[in-house]
Motif scaffolding. Structure first.
Motif, PDB file in Angstrom:
ATOM      1  N   GLY A 143       0.682  -1.008   0.009  1.00 17.02           N
ATOM      2  CA  GLY A 143       0.615  -0.013   0.282  1.00 17.02           C
ATOM      3  C   GLY A 143       0.722   1.964   0.069  1.00 17.02           C
ATOM      4  N   GLY A 144       0.617   2.308   0.028  1.00 16.49           N
ATOM      5  CA  GLY A 144       0.912   3.438  -0.354  1.00 16.49           C
ATOM      6  C   GLY A 144       0.828   4.614   1.118  1.00 16.49           C
ATOM      7  N   ASP A 145       1.632   5.561   1.091  1.00 16.27           N
ATOM      8  CA  ASP A 145       1.492   6.379   2.275  1.00 16.27           C
ATOM      9  C   ASP A 145       1.195   7.440   2.533  1.00 16.27           C
ATOM     10  OD1 ASP A 145       2.260   7.443   4.797  1.00 16.27           O
ATOM     11  OD2 ASP A 145       4.652   6.668   5.137  1.00 16.27           O
ATOM     12  N   ASN A 146       0.485   7.649   2.919  1.00 20.06           N
ATOM     13  CA  ASN A 146      -0.826   8.934   2.322  1.00 20.06           C
ATOM     14  C   ASN A 146       0.128   9.612   3.746  1.00 20.06           C
ATOM     15  OD1 ASN A 146      -2.462   8.919   0.723  1.00 20.06           O
ATOM     16  ND2 ASN A 146      -3.953   7.026   1.511  1.00 20.06           N
ATOM     17  N   VAL A 147       0.593   9.802   4.625  1.00 19.95           N
ATOM     18  CA  VAL A 147       0.979  10.796   5.333  1.00 19.95           C
ATOM     19  C   VAL A 147       2.499  11.185   4.448  1.00 19.95           C
ATOM     20  CG1 VAL A 147       2.506  11.729   7.524  1.00 19.95           C
ATOM     21  CG2 VAL A 147       0.800   9.750   7.623  1.00 19.95           C
ATOM     22  N   ALA A 148       3.379  10.430   3.991  1.00 15.79           N
ATOM     23  CA  ALA A 148       4.355  10.802   3.231  1.00 15.79           C
ATOM     24  C   ALA A 148       3.804  11.612   2.003  1.00 15.79           C
ATOM     25  CB  ALA A 148       5.055   9.855   2.891  1.00 15.79           C
ATOM     26  N   ILE A 149       3.099  10.961   1.824  1.00 17.06           N
ATOM     27  CA  ILE A 149       3.115  11.733   0.455  1.00 17.06           C
ATOM     28  C   ILE A 149       2.464  13.249   0.687  1.00 17.06           C
ATOM     29  CG2 ILE A 149       0.738  12.010  -1.616  1.00 17.06           C
ATOM     30  CD1 ILE A 149       0.613   9.087  -1.231  1.00 17.06           C
ATOM     31  N   GLY A 150       1.575  13.146   1.790  1.00 13.45           N
ATOM     32  CA  GLY A 150       0.735  14.656   1.905  1.00 13.45           C
ATOM     33  C   GLY A 150       2.203  15.470   2.533  1.00 13.45           C
TER      34      GLY A 150
END
Lengths: 330, 364
Positions: A143-150
């Motif tokens: 899965g992706g890491d939405n915190v890292a993307i933000g």
């Protein structure tokens, strides 16, 4: 027997026959009892939560494209159309077909946990994509890491987009959804490096282009001195762009989104065509899932990584065309 | 598995053979042994078994179209047949209630939302309120009954069309479900502690002897009971009479308001039963679940030969229609037909069934 009834039955039969009873049957020599190894045929079931979401359609495409390059892999895709019950039935049908491996992107965690466990307990390796199931009964999660993307988005604002600071409007995803909370948190971590950037307003756009437009419309009028709009996904960023355009302020405001789907209506094209200043990739994990499946089925790998966290890629005008091609855009 | 129909109200004056005029479920067998007295009666008899016959044909086609593995026909494996009935059980239970409503000449669009509301209710009452299984289920069924009865009352006394009433009901039920749950699914954990549901509730996820899934058994039992009710009770005769010609029914002393309220209440209860089954199968009560189920249920009823005009149709047909849809879904999936093509085929089948009904009216 009544002629019309026979007619109905025959037409149903005909429809079935015409659309695929002629398709190649699930390869007869597949079977869970068979060991892994090179030179064999494998049937992989891909259970998708909802094909109506572009992101998930791209995930399917990624899985199917990647599987084409692995000899012996055949992928069948089911669509639960956002219905938990249907997704349970989809997985049951895969098990009836004796698939060799299950890739599942669950609609919701709890309702799918039992049937995923059933598959896992039957010895079918399970790769879970994007959303987790509960418990430990699966082989691997990607899965992706939405915190890292933000955070990546926030750092881009702090250093490149608004180095001299400015006022930012945030258009958030669906309230209560995990990605929305994480993309908001990460962004705040990212812009902390530049104290001159301030978020003057944050409103939910529910992931939808039309809602992004109406929310941005109101917020731009309330904050005419805004420098940039940070949207939690590309469609809402596009909606905000349209709102600013009709307000005649599109030249003074910069827009960024998240997701970067390599499709004609996606964020990469919006960056390439100059509407968005940047977007940040939220990878589908489809390719990675097939690679993991290859390790399990062909290489007989015993211990594959339990959790794979996907990185993100920043897409701006400079690399948009290249990224579009690289991510398999059509 | 048959019911006869009240003669249609149009044209105003029809020569009705004396036998066809009585909606007498009693003596149905005797009628079958006689020679038909009219073309309409003959047509009725043929169509009575139509859906069953179509089900049989689809079943045979499914066997022929089934993928095989090591000489085994996958479609016919016990596990798969059990899965088919289990997967269609919630739609089937809803469709049983929907049949009563449609026979009445109405439609109920709220059942999918009531399913969601009931699933939330089941989860909340057992997990958060610590109720036992029986009190929780009883409360949920009462909510379903009350919701349905209110809708029935609005239809009967306020004279609003059921399409509008239940369209509003759909929104209200969905709204209550989301408010009650805070918008998120309520997970059901099993155990003896607080915040845990009684482990016995997990039976809904299990099967009898490992082959008969409990939801499937429940669906069949409710279905058989509904067939009996529709063929033997005065209540059923009233439903047919109102659906055939409401004015005539009222004049001949049928308690129209009471029957309407009762029918919508039954539809509400059955939607609530489906909601309890849903929560048990998924270990969660989600406020958004059941979306669109009302349309699948209507499809099952229509495929079963019940007319949307009301007054004509059968419960056996509905059960066959639901199973036909289940088999169709399953065999398409087993053959890995593209999901989008599956939608096409399902739509085609529904239209064909409706076209057949049209032909039937042509004969009669």
């Amino acid at each position: 027997m009544d002629k019309r009834t026979t007619l109905l039955a025959l037409l149903v039969a005909g429809a079935l026959a015409a659309t695929g009873c002629s398709v190649e049957k699930a390869s007869d020599d597949a079977g869970q009892a068979r060991a892994c190894g090179a030179g064999k045929d494998f049937l992989i079931g891909m259970s998708q939560a909802n094909n109506a979401e572009p992101y998930r359609q791209v995930m399917n495409n990624d899985v199917q494209t990647a599987a084409k390059s692995v000899p012996g892999f055949r992928v069948v895709v089911s669509d639960a159309a956002q219905d938990n019950s249907k997704q349970v039935a989809d997985v049951e049908n895969f098990l009836t077909q004796k698939i060799n491996l299950l890739i599942i992107s669950p609609n919701e965690a709890k309702p799918l946990t039992a049937v995923v466990k059933k598959a896992y307990d039957q010895g079918v390796p399970v790769i879970v994509l994007d959303r987790k199931v509960e418990g430990e009964a699966y082989t691997a999660f990607i899965g992706g890491d939405n915190v890292a993307i933000g955070k990546a988005a926030g750092e881009f604002y702090a250093t490149t987009l608004l180095p001299d600071g400015g006022k930012v409007i945030e258009i958030a995803g669906l309230p209560g959804s995990t990605p929305a909370a994480e993309r908001a948190q990460g962004f705040r971590d990212g812009i902390a490096a530049n104290p001159k950037i301030q978020i003057v307003a944050s409103q939910p756009g529910d992931w939808l282009r039309e809602k992004g437009q109406s929310v941005a419309d109101a917020l731009i009028k309330a904050h005419p001195d805004v420098s940039a709009i940070y949207a939690h996904n590309d469609p809402m960023a596009e909606g905000a762009y349209l709102a600013a355009k009709s307000a005649g302020m599109v030249q003074r405001i910069k827009f960024t989104g998240i997701d970067a789907l390599p499709v004609p209506s996606g964020g990469i094209k919006a960056v390439e065509q100059g509407r968005l200043a940047a977007t940040f990739q939220y990878a589908t994990g489809g390719r990675e899932a097939v690679e993991l499946a290859r390790k399990i089925l062909v290489d007989c790998a015993e211990d594959v990584p339990r959790t794979t966290t996907l990185g993100t890629m920043r897409i701006t005008r400079e690399n948009a065309a290249e990224a579009y091609a690289k991510l398999g855009g059509l | 598995m048959t019911d006869t129909r009240v003669p249609p109200p149009e044209p105003a004056v029809t020569e009705v053979p004396p036998t066809a005029g009585t909606v007498g479920p009693r003596g149905a067998t005797a009628r079958w042994l006689r020679r038909p007295r009219s073309r309409r009666e003959l047509a009725d008899r043929l169509f009575a078994v139509q859906s069953l016959f179509a089900l049989l044909v689809v079943f045979v086609v499914a066997i022929a179209a089934s993928p095989r593995r090591d000489g085994e026909i996958l479609f016919l494996t016990a596990g798969n047949l059990g899965n088919i009935v289990r997967a269609v059980s919630e739609i089937g239970i809803i469709a049983i209630g929907m049949t009563f409503v449609i026979l009445l000449g109405g439609i109920d669009l709220s059942v999918g939302a009531i399913l969601g509301l009931s699933a939330v209710g089941t989860a909340t009452l057992m997990v958060d309120s610590g109720l036992g299984i029986l009190p929780a289920v009883a409360a949920v069924l009462a909510i379903g009954a009350l919701f349905g009865a209110l809708q029935g009352y609005a239809v009967a006394r306020l004279g609003i069309q059921s399409f509008i009433v239940t369209l509003a009901g759909l929104q209200v039920a969905r709204g209550i479900a989301r408010i009650w749950s805070g918008g998120l699914g309520i997970p059901i954990a099993y155990g003896d502690g607080p915040q845990e549901a009684p482990p016995a509730f997990e039976l809904l996820n299990g099967s009898i002897n490992g082959v008969l899934p409990v939801p499937a058994v429940l669906f069949v039992l409710i279905g058989v009971a509904a067939v009996v009710v529709l063929r033997t009770t005065a209540f059923a005769r009233h439903v047919y009479a109102i659906g055939g010609n409401e004015k005539a029914a009222r004049l001949s002393g049928v308690p129209v308001t009471r029957v309407k309220v009762a029918v919508f209440a039954v539809a509400g209860i059955l939607a609530a039963v489906a909601g309890v089954v849903h929560a048990g199968q998924l270990n969660q009560g989600s406020p958004n679940d059941g979306a669109g189920y009302e349309l699948d249920a209507i499809a099952a009823v229509v495929i079963g030969g019940t007319s949307l005009a009301g007054g004509s149709g059968s419960m056996g047909g509905t059960l066959a229609g639901a199973l036909l849809l289940g088999i169709l879904n399953n065999i398409l999936a087993l053959n890995n037909i593209d999901a989008n093509v599956q939608l096409l085929i399902k739509g085609l089948v529904i239209v064909l069934a409706a076209a057949l009904q049209k032909l039937r009216r042509g004969i009669a």
